[in-house]
Design a protein around this motif. Structure first.
Motif, PDB file in Angstrom:
ATOM      1  N   PRO A 183       0.799  -1.236   0.000  1.00  0.00           N
ATOM      2  CA  PRO A 183       0.000   0.000   0.000  1.00  0.00           C
ATOM      3  C   PRO A 183       0.829   1.283   0.000  1.00  0.00           C
ATOM      4  CG  PRO A 183      -0.955  -1.609   1.492  1.00  0.00           C
ATOM      5  CD  PRO A 183       0.365  -2.169   1.057  1.00  0.00           C
ATOM      6  N   ARG A 187      -0.166   3.704  -5.892  1.00  0.00           N
ATOM      7  CA  ARG A 187      -1.281   4.632  -5.738  1.00  0.00           C
ATOM      8  C   ARG A 187      -2.554   3.847  -5.409  1.00  0.00           C
ATOM      9  NH1 ARG A 187      -4.329   3.821 -10.084  1.00  0.00           N
ATOM     10  NH2 ARG A 187      -3.362   3.100 -12.015  1.00  0.00           N
ATOM     11  N   PRO A 188      -3.528   4.463  -4.764  1.00  0.00           N
ATOM     12  CA  PRO A 188      -4.774   3.754  -4.459  1.00  0.00           C
ATOM     13  C   PRO A 188      -5.458   3.263  -5.733  1.00  0.00           C
ATOM     14  CG  PRO A 188      -4.622   5.786  -3.198  1.00  0.00           C
ATOM     15  CD  PRO A 188      -3.499   5.823  -4.177  1.00  0.00           C
ATOM     16  N   CYS A 252      -5.158  -2.893  -5.275  1.00  0.00           N
ATOM     17  CA  CYS A 252      -4.808  -2.424  -3.932  1.00  0.00           C
ATOM     18  C   CYS A 252      -5.652  -1.209  -3.571  1.00  0.00           C
ATOM     19  CB  CYS A 252      -3.311  -2.088  -3.868  1.00  0.00           C
ATOM     20  SG  CYS A 252      -2.771  -1.576  -2.218  1.00  0.00           S
ATOM     21  N   MET A 253      -6.638  -1.409  -2.727  1.00  0.00           N
ATOM     22  CA  MET A 253      -7.474  -0.306  -2.248  1.00  0.00           C
ATOM     23  C   MET A 253      -8.273  -0.779  -1.042  1.00  0.00           C
ATOM     24  SD  MET A 253     -10.371  -0.191  -5.262  1.00  0.00           S
ATOM     25  CE  MET A 253     -11.218   1.170  -4.501  1.00  0.00           C
ATOM     26  N   GLU A 254      -8.628   0.149  -0.178  1.00  0.00           N
ATOM     27  CA  GLU A 254      -9.375  -0.196   1.020  1.00  0.00           C
ATOM     28  C   GLU A 254     -10.759  -0.720   0.654  1.00  0.00           C
ATOM     29  OE1 GLU A 254      -8.391  -0.352   4.033  1.00  0.00           O
ATOM     30  OE2 GLU A 254      -6.399   0.542   3.738  1.00  0.00           O
TER      31      GLU A 254
END
Length: 293
Positions: A183, A187-188, A252-254
């Motif tokens: 993370p 980048r998000p 990759c992101m919440e």
């Protein structure tokens, strides 16, 4: 004319291949005799050059496929069949900043460096010095060193130096032990890829992805079956390149918080803004409709 320093691929009548950077002062030694590079320069891409014994050789500009297959290797490299899908899945385009771990012999690094162009950059990590040096030579041989920043490091211990990268690829034995570094490096919403040879390793990685900030997880393998190129006897070849590894992809992101329906709030009986309760009684509306008709 082919310019000095450009890569050339010369192929014998029997299919033997020789790939080198053009130097008019040098020559290529083959079983069919010597080939002067000055003759190759004159012949140009798509031309024919002959050895000093008279054998004809085709002169071609090597494709990315041929660059990958031609790397000098001390490790297993990724096959073009996986690399093609990977490039599309990770969204590799000119200008991209890509992080790669597990440089090895630089097969994938060569493809990444080709497609990010001169405005992009590949940041590749390798923990073994002998592979680091081999990759350095392979990249210099094909003229792509300026698009690659090499790191001699174990990312499990050091993490990544980069931030806000557009994509990331891990080819390491235990990728789930490195997930916590990702993370901070991308980048998000960036796509991440992984290569693993066995099912149990994929299962371990999936558990790690489920526990982290990763979504849109995908697992696949790519098989290639070639056919004999004889028009009157068209059929599959006797052997095929089947399983060479599992590809795993994730964004990759919440993860969003689960949806919960809000509790109902009873309206106050005397609230003038809500008006009188009807209890589903529409008789007044029906009368107005009839009167209108």
């Amino acid at each position: 004319m082919i310019e000095t320093g450009q890569l050339v691929l010369v192929i014998s009548p029997k299919g033997k291949r020789f790939m080198q950077a053009l130097d008019p002062a040098k020559e290529i030694h083959t079983h069919d005799g010597r080939i002067l590079m000055s003759d190759i320069a004159v012949a140009g891409y798509g031309g024919i050059v002959r050895s000093h014994l008279g054998h004809p050789y085709r002169v071609l500009k090597p494709t990315v496929y041929e660059l990958i297959k031609g790397v000098k290797r001390q490790t297993q490299i990724m096959y073009p069949k996986e690399i093609g899908y990977l490039l599309l899945k990770l969204g590799i385009t000119p200008g991209c900043r890509v992080v790669e771990t597990g440089t090895g012999s630089a097969g994938l690094t060569t493809a990444l460096a080709t497609y990010v162009g001169d405005t992009g950059m590949v940041y590749t990590y390798e923990r073994r010095e002998e592979f680091y040096k081999l990759a350095q030579k392979n990249l210099a041989r094909v003229g792509l060193s300026h698009r690659v920043t090499q790191h001699l490091a174990d990312i499990e211990e050091t993490g990544f130096e980069q931030t806000d990268a557009d994509a990331l690829f891990l080819d390491v034995r235990v990728p789930q032990d490195c997930l916590h570094h990702i993370p901070k490096a991308v980048r998000p919403g960036a796509m991440c890829g992984f290569l693993l040879p066995t099912c149990n390793q994929v299962s371990d990685l999936l558990r790690g992805l489920d526990d982290g900030p990763f979504t849109e997880i995908e697992v696949l393998e790519i098989l290639v079956r070639r056919y004999k190129t004889v028009a009157d006897r068209l059929r599959p070849e006797d052997r095929m390149v089947a399983h060479t590894g599992f590809l795993v992809f994730a964004r990759c992101m919440e993860k969003p918080a689960p949806f919960t329906r809000p509790a109902k709030v009873a309206a106050a009986e005397a609230d003038p803004d809500l008006g009188p309760e009807t209890d589903g009684d529409l008789s007044g509306e029906e009368e107005n409709t009839e009167a209108t008709e």
